[in-house]
Design an enzyme around this catalytic site. Structure first.
Site, mmCIF file in Angstrom:
data_model
loop_
_atom_site.group_PDB
_atom_site.id
_atom_site.type_symbol
_atom_site.label_atom_id
_atom_site.label_comp_id
_atom_site.label_asym_id
_atom_site.label_seq_id
_atom_site.Cartn_x
_atom_site.Cartn_y
_atom_site.Cartn_z
ATOM 1 N N GLY A 1 54.453 -5.948 33.325
ATOM 2 C CA GLY A 1 54.009 -4.515 33.289
ATOM 3 C C GLY A 1 54.609 -3.789 34.507
ATOM 4 O O GLY A 1 55.218 -2.701 34.280
ATOM 5 N N GLU B 1 58.419 -3.656 33.717
ATOM 6 C CA GLU B 1 58.526 -2.656 32.727
ATOM 7 C C GLU B 1 58.409 -1.215 33.466
ATOM 8 O O GLU B 1 59.076 -0.102 32.996
ATOM 9 C CB GLU B 1 57.672 -2.905 31.819
ATOM 10 C CG GLU B 1 57.732 -4.245 30.957
ATOM 11 C CD GLU B 1 56.634 -4.488 29.945
ATOM 12 O OE1 GLU B 1 55.375 -4.777 30.390
ATOM 13 O OE2 GLU B 1 56.520 -4.617 28.576
ATOM 14 N N GLU C 1 55.434 -12.785 30.628
ATOM 15 C CA GLU C 1 54.362 -13.004 29.657
ATOM 16 C C GLU C 1 54.195 -14.024 28.562
ATOM 17 O O GLU C 1 53.005 -14.494 28.281
ATOM 18 C CB GLU C 1 54.544 -11.479 28.549
ATOM 19 C CG GLU C 1 54.187 -10.509 29.228
ATOM 20 C CD GLU C 1 55.470 -9.653 30.129
ATOM 21 O OE1 GLU C 1 56.350 -10.308 30.302
ATOM 22 O OE2 GLU C 1 55.356 -8.512 30.576
ATOM 23 N N ALA D 1 50.392 -6.018 33.976
ATOM 24 C CA ALA D 1 49.294 -5.391 33.473
ATOM 25 C C ALA D 1 48.243 -6.386 33.969
ATOM 26 O O ALA D 1 48.379 -7.775 34.379
ATOM 27 C CB ALA D 1 49.407 -5.546 31.879
HETATM 28 N N1 CAA Z 1 46.420 -9.126 36.630
HETATM 29 C C1 CAA Z 1 45.149 -9.394 37.422
HETATM 30 N N2 CAA Z 1 45.034 -9.681 38.481
HETATM 31 C C2 CAA Z 1 46.174 -10.274 39.087
HETATM 32 C C3 CAA Z 1 47.692 -10.111 38.387
HETATM 33 C C4 CAA Z 1 47.559 -9.565 37.254
HETATM 34 N N3 CAA Z 1 48.697 -9.503 36.460
HETATM 35 N N4 CAA Z 1 48.347 -10.713 39.575
HETATM 36 C C5 CAA Z 1 47.837 -11.158 40.421
HETATM 37 N N5 CAA Z 1 46.611 -10.829 40.303
HETATM 38 C C6 CAA Z 1 45.445 -11.121 41.386
HETATM 39 C C7 CAA Z 1 45.274 -12.606 41.496
HETATM 40 O O1 CAA Z 1 44.319 -13.159 40.143
HETATM 41 C C8 CAA Z 1 44.745 -12.911 42.708
HETATM 42 O O2 CAA Z 1 43.256 -12.437 42.651
HETATM 43 P P1 CAA Z 1 42.149 -13.269 43.074
HETATM 44 O O3 CAA Z 1 42.227 -13.254 44.800
HETATM 45 O O4 CAA Z 1 40.768 -12.371 42.883
HETATM 46 O O5 CAA Z 1 42.073 -14.620 42.586
HETATM 47 C C9 CAA Z 1 45.346 -11.728 43.413
HETATM 48 O O6 CAA Z 1 46.069 -10.872 42.593
HETATM 49 C C10 CAA Z 1 46.442 -12.377 44.419
HETATM 50 O O7 CAA Z 1 47.129 -13.192 43.570
HETATM 51 P P2 CAA Z 1 47.776 -14.463 43.842
HETATM 52 O O8 CAA Z 1 46.787 -15.319 44.592
HETATM 53 O O9 CAA Z 1 47.999 -15.369 42.498
HETATM 54 O O10 CAA Z 1 49.083 -14.500 44.700
HETATM 55 P P3 CAA Z 1 50.173 -15.213 44.748
HETATM 56 O O11 CAA Z 1 51.170 -14.745 45.950
HETATM 57 O O12 CAA Z 1 49.671 -16.813 44.972
HETATM 58 O O13 CAA Z 1 51.060 -15.255 43.452
HETATM 59 C C11 CAA Z 1 52.051 -14.181 41.644
HETATM 60 C C12 CAA Z 1 51.560 -13.946 43.213
HETATM 61 C C13 CAA Z 1 53.435 -15.098 41.250
HETATM 62 C C14 CAA Z 1 52.558 -12.689 41.398
HETATM 63 C C15 CAA Z 1 50.842 -14.261 40.787
HETATM 64 O O14 CAA Z 1 49.969 -13.759 41.224
HETATM 65 C C16 CAA Z 1 51.070 -14.144 39.128
HETATM 66 O O15 CAA Z 1 51.741 -14.925 38.653
HETATM 67 N N6 CAA Z 1 50.644 -13.178 38.744
HETATM 68 C C17 CAA Z 1 50.823 -12.838 37.254
HETATM 69 C C18 CAA Z 1 52.023 -12.057 36.930
HETATM 70 C C19 CAA Z 1 52.411 -12.056 35.454
HETATM 71 O O16 CAA Z 1 51.980 -12.924 34.677
HETATM 72 N N7 CAA Z 1 52.302 -10.916 35.158
HETATM 73 C C20 CAA Z 1 52.499 -10.620 33.567
HETATM 74 C C21 CAA Z 1 50.872 -9.955 33.291
HETATM 75 S S1 CAA Z 1 50.969 -9.496 31.362
HETATM 76 C C22 CAA Z 1 51.711 -8.098 31.070
HETATM 77 O O17 CAA Z 1 52.421 -7.395 32.195
HETATM 78 C C23 CAA Z 1 51.780 -7.785 29.735
HETATM 79 C C24 CAA Z 1 52.586 -6.375 29.620
HETATM 80 O O18 CAA Z 1 53.675 -6.455 29.533
HETATM 81 C C25 CAA Z 1 51.903 -5.275 29.182
#
Ligand code: CAA
Length: 259
Positions: A110, A113, A133, A65
């Protein structure tokens, strides 16, 4: 049917839906969630449709998400966002045709999911799946705690949820979180092959099989088998049953009309 962050290609009874918001690794913001609702609603009206493949563009399936959208949420906004995502994922789960997740890369939070709301999950060797999360101080909100436990069992689900560990595809396969792992360059072809195989079968029967498994998982065995008998009975009121059995007797391939 295309939307700003969603592409839809429909050919030979198979729709390929691609989430394309690569600047955020296809993260699910409200717009993407609403687009998924609209696209599946529209696909539900396509008579010729036999299966859907859902995938992501670039290096992610869906990285979760949208954290930036959620960062300043109040509890009430969190609840509404969770319900909004859950509703659409339940629509995908209940979609009358099989939905295959082509997990091309990160399927986190998400994203994992969303893959779990699909019927089958075929993963690229490059895929990474997990529910991270807890790293953000939140629980999953789009069905993860419930579908993960049903899919891989309570203990394995708890371990993934408590640690936020990201599983490589081969480990996800061992746990049953994905059904098959293939080289990245063959992922879509493999999913198309599976979808084409399903497309040859009796469409009403396939749809009832999906309904029976989904509904049965929430029933006692006794009620589940009674439900199965009802769906079995209803297939005898279809043209597909007449054609399928006649084709067997005639020793020729069946030509199903889907009714
Ligand atoms: N939401 C918003 N933006 C996201 C995102 C997310 N879930 N995941 C990645 N992005 C964005 C980053 O912020 C980045 O944007 P900027 O260039 O503007 O900074 C862009 O995508 C590229 O990401 P990274 O530079 O981080 O890429 P990476 O290859 O270094 O890392 C990754 C990849 C390990 C997937 C890392 O992006 C990451 O950890 N993302 C978040 C994963 C996460 O925590 N997901 C769970 C979200 S909470 C949820 O989903 C709740 C629910 O159940 C409803």
């Amino acid at each position: 049917m295309d939307e700003r962050f969603l592409r839809v290609e429909l050919a030979d009874g198979v729709a390929v839906v691609t989430i394309d918001r690569q600047e955020a690794l296809n993260a699910l913001n409200s717009e993407v969630i609403d687009s998924l609702h609209r696209v599946f609603h529209a696909l539900g009206k396509e008579d010729s449709l036999r299966a859907v493949i859902l995938t992501g563009a670039g290096k992610a399936f869906v990285a979760g998400a949208d954290i930036k959208e959620m960062a300043d949420f109040t509890a009430a906004q969190g609840r509404a966002f969770s319900r909004r995502g859950q509703r659409v994922f339940s629509e995908i789960e209940a979609f009358p045709r099989p939905v295959i997740a082509a997990v091309n890369g990160f399927a986190l939070g998400g994203g994992c999911e969303l893959a779990m709301a699909c019927d089958l999950r075929i993963a690229s060797e490059k895929a990474k799946l997990g529910q991270p999360e807890v790293n953000l101080g939140v629980t999953p909100g789009f069905g993860g705690t419930q579908r993960l436990a049903r899919l891989v069992g309570g203990p394995a689900a708890k371990r993934l949820l408590f640690t936020g560990e990201l599983l490589p595809a081969d480990r996800a396969l061992q746990l049953g979180l994905v059904d098959e792992v293939v080289p990245p360059e063959t992922l879509l072809d493999r999913c198309r092959e599976l979808a084409a195989l399903i497309a040859q079968k009796g469409p009403v029967a396939v749809s009832y099989c999906k309904q029976a498994v989904n509904a049965g998982l929430d029933m006692s065995l006794e009620r589940g088998i009674a439900y199965e008998a009802e769906l079995f009975a209803q297939t005898f009121a279809t043209a597909d049953q007449k054609e399928g059995m006649q084709a067997f007797v005639d020793k020729r391939p069946a030509r199903f009309a889907g009714r």
